[in-house]
Structure formats: C-alpha cells, structure tokens
Design a protein around this motif. Structure first.
Motif, mmCIF file in Angstrom:
data_model
loop_
_atom_site.group_PDB
_atom_site.id
_atom_site.type_symbol
_atom_site.label_atom_id
_atom_site.label_comp_id
_atom_site.label_asym_id
_atom_site.label_seq_id
_atom_site.Cartn_x
_atom_site.Cartn_y
_atom_site.Cartn_z
ATOM 1 N N ARG A 163 -36.580 -10.533 -14.978
ATOM 2 C CA ARG A 163 -36.120 -8.812 -15.653
ATOM 3 C C ARG A 163 -34.603 -9.980 -16.634
ATOM 4 N N THR A 164 -33.888 -11.330 -16.337
ATOM 5 C CA THR A 164 -32.343 -11.293 -16.823
ATOM 6 C C THR A 164 -32.529 -12.568 -18.163
ATOM 7 N N HIS A 165 -33.158 -13.419 -17.492
ATOM 8 C CA HIS A 165 -33.414 -14.568 -18.119
ATOM 9 C C HIS A 165 -34.919 -15.003 -17.110
ATOM 10 N N PRO A 166 -35.421 -16.079 -18.748
ATOM 11 C CA PRO A 166 -36.696 -16.251 -18.887
ATOM 12 C C PRO A 166 -36.641 -17.537 -17.226
ATOM 13 N N GLU A 167 -38.331 -18.364 -17.077
ATOM 14 C CA GLU A 167 -37.734 -19.166 -16.594
ATOM 15 C C GLU A 167 -36.960 -20.098 -17.187
ATOM 16 N N THR A 168 -36.779 -21.040 -16.292
ATOM 17 C CA THR A 168 -36.166 -22.081 -17.360
ATOM 18 C C THR A 168 -36.562 -23.103 -17.695
#
Length: 391
Positions: free
Chosen positions: A218-223
């Motif tokens: 919801r806030t950052h894509p998977e690393t």
C-alpha cells in the motif's frame, strides 16, 4: 548511460483524470510559497549544520547537483528512536530531508548519496509542472480518509504511491550513478544489514516473474520489485515496454476486482469503441438497439457495414471478469428490442470471435439465456454460416 528522470506515465494519466474530474480541488492543492514546516522541525528534529556534519551535506549536495535541484537544502535528524530511514518534508522553497536511526553509520558515501537522491526526487516530482503531481497526491490522500470514497479512487491512491517510490528510486540512481549503490542503499535501509550484497539481490530479483503477480503493498513496493524495476530502467531497450511492465507489476490492467481511475477510463474507451463497431452489424440495428448504442455516449453509424470491415483488435487477453463484462455489453446489444434472437446472436458471436471473445460470449449467452445444447449448436452453426470474412 542513465535515462532522463521523468514522471511515470501513471503520474501523468492520474493527474489528467483528477484535473478533469476535480479541477477546483486540484487547483486548491497546488503548492504555495507560503507553506512551511520549519517550526515543527525545529521542535522535534536536530538540524545538521554543514560545518558540524559535512558527510551528509556532501552527499545531499552531490545528489542535488545530479538531480538539478536549485533550492536550498537542509538535513535534520529525527529525535525519535526509530530504525534507519530518510524522509522528505515537502516545502516548496527548500528541500528538507529528515534522517533517522543509524542511517549514517549504515551506508557508505555512494549509498548515502543514493538515499538523499531518492528523497530529493520526491521534491523534484512534486515541484514539476506547477506542482500538479503533488496536488494529485494530496487529493487522493484526502480521499482515503473519506468513508464515501469509491474503490477506484482508493486503488489509484495506492498505485500512485507505489509509482512515486519507483520514480524516487530512479532519482537515487541518477544521484549516485551506480546501480549497485542505489540497490545497496535501498537494501541496507530496509533490512538494517551492513553487509547486504546488492549484486546477489539483483540476481534474486531476476528469478521472479512480476508479470504474473502484482504488488499488494500500500505504501512502498516490495524491495525486490524495486531492485528489479531499477535494473530494468537502465538495461531495458524500450522505455515504453518498461513502463508497461512496471505498471503491470504495480497492479493488473483492467481487472474489475482492482480497477483504478486509469483502468476505469481505459475500460470506458474500450466499451465505447466496441459498441461503435458492433452497431455496424445490420442484425443489431433495431430502433431499440440503436437507442442503446447512444446510451453509451456513442453516435450510431449511419448504416450497416459487412463484418469484414470490423476491426480484429483482440480482447481475449483481458482478465476473466472483464471479459464477462464485455460479453454482457454485447449480449445487451444483441437482445435489444427483438424476440427473434437467432440472427442478432449469430452476428454478435461472429463479431466476438473477431475480438477473440467467441468462447467467452458463447458461454455467457448459454448461461444467461438458458440455451439448450441444440440451441447452442444452432447458434454456432448460424455464426459460421454468415458470409465469409477476411482472414
């Protein structure tokens, strides 16, 4: 050679839609020169002066130069005991970055520059084109706190945040100029490990198929998705293909279960064009059918045309529920204003086959109209008996 840092197509598409649908709200949310966050920072963070803390300032100035940031820059240290991180506090006239935890001890100089570049890229994006991307972000963030907000707006807010992080990752790479440093900085911040191996992580990213499993964050894509997208940004030959891959990795296109504003717009365009083409079929041109065509904001064509003149654009790659929706639209057109469905349904089935939707439509009308096996076989035979069309 690094590509030019530009907003993602998703940024532009979302801003266009929001400005069209909410012009006054977008205008009111543009950045103002009077905005300031200085007082709050002075109360809750330690400002790092260049003379006392030359290393973070050197990294910040290096990143600012690479990204073309000309406003004054500041760096503060969060007083709260949290993990390693960095965050931009947006102020139009100053680029203010707040670092936290053991960030300075964790990163080497290139990695620190990349992290500074990531945060400065947010400022670059939100200052671009009069601040329209900041206004879009603010509007969607406000919408998320309103219980009346529809799912399309909520999904758009999610995808826009993820797109912005991928844009900022590109800014990190532009700032430091080294892929391994940009990925290493990202990896060390997210894991807290000093000995993280970015080259091994990039190999790990290559083992994943992001085309078949979109991000649910919801806030950052998977690393690992961020590392993959960053590597593709500098190695992919076609920027257009890359952006399409990135968009698919963030969220499926035209999936009714997770439709965003861009997908909603695209699906409306696809529907109108489908209806426009179907309205050329003589068997569907009843008064009721043509009236239904106009309800889709489509002007009915002046006269029928042979099926051979209908385009063959494939819709077979749409998600299953979206194909079902398209079949429902075609079935409505075929059944409008007539009791004898033999001709209209056969023509519609032949039309659907040109769009690679034949089996979908056949299954849909069989279920919805309760066709018997004999009726189904007759429908197929009638569609096949229509005048031959171009291959």
């Amino acid at each position: 050679m690094l590509r030019e840092l530009t907003p993602l197509p998703y940024h532009r598409a979302v801003a266009d839609i929001l400005e069209r649908e909410n012009p006054r709200a977008c205008a009111s949310l543009l950045p103002r020169t009077s905005e300031t966050g200085d007082d709050d920072l002075l109360r809750h963070a330690y400002r790092l002066e260049p003379r006392s803390h030359p290393r973070p300032h050197a990294a910040l100035l290096r990143a600012a130069s690479a990204l073309g940031v000309t406003v004054p820059v500041q760096v503060h240290a969060d007083e709260q005991p949290v993990g390693p991180n960095a965050e931009l506090v947006f102020v139009p006239h100053t680029a203010v970055i707040v670092i936290s935890g053991s960030l300075l001890d964790l990163l080497d100089d290139d990695e620190l520059t990349s992290v500074m570049g990531h945060e400065l890229a947010h400022h670059v994006l939100w200052s671009a084109e009069g601040g329209r991307y900041l206004a879009a972000t603010r509007l969607l963030e406000a919408a998320e706190h309103d219980g009346r907000t529809t799912s399309e707006y909520l999904e758009t807010a999610r995808r826009l945040r993820l797109s912005t992080e991928l844009y900022a990752d590109r800014g990190a790479l532009v700032a430091c100029g080294v892929l391994e440093a940009a990925v290493g900085g990202l990896l060390k911040v997210t894991t807290g490990m000093r000995d993280a191996d970015p080259e091994a992580y990039l190999r790990q990213a290559d083992e994943i198929s992001f085309a078949t499993s979109a991000s649910a964050r919801r806030t950052h894509p998977e690393t690992v998705l961020r590392a993959w997208a960053l590597q593709r940004w500098i190695t992919g030959e076609s920027l257009a293909d890359l952006e399409a891959e990135v968009a698919a990795a963030i969220g499926p296109r035209l999936d009714l279960s997770t439709l965003d504003l861009v997908g909603q717009d695209d699906l409306a365009s696809i529907t109108r064009e489908l209806v426009r083409q179907a309205a050329f079929l003589e068997q569907l041109r009843t008064p009721e059918g043509l009236a239904l065509v106009e309800r889709y904001d489509v002007t009915a064509p002046p006269g029928p045309s042979p099926l051979s003149e209908v385009g063959r654009e494939s819709l077979g790659g749409l998600p299953a529920e979206t194909r079902r929706y398209v079949c429902a639209v075609l079935t409505d057109l075929a059944t409008a204003g007539t009791d004898d469905l033999t001709g209209p349904l056969a023509a519609t089935l032949a039309f659907a086959r040109r769009k690679e939707l034949g089996e979908d439509l056949l299954g849909f009308v069989t279920e919805e109209l309760g066709l018997s096996e004999r009726q189904r076989a007759r429908l197929v035979a009638d569609a096949e008996a229509l005048p031959a069309v171009d291959a």
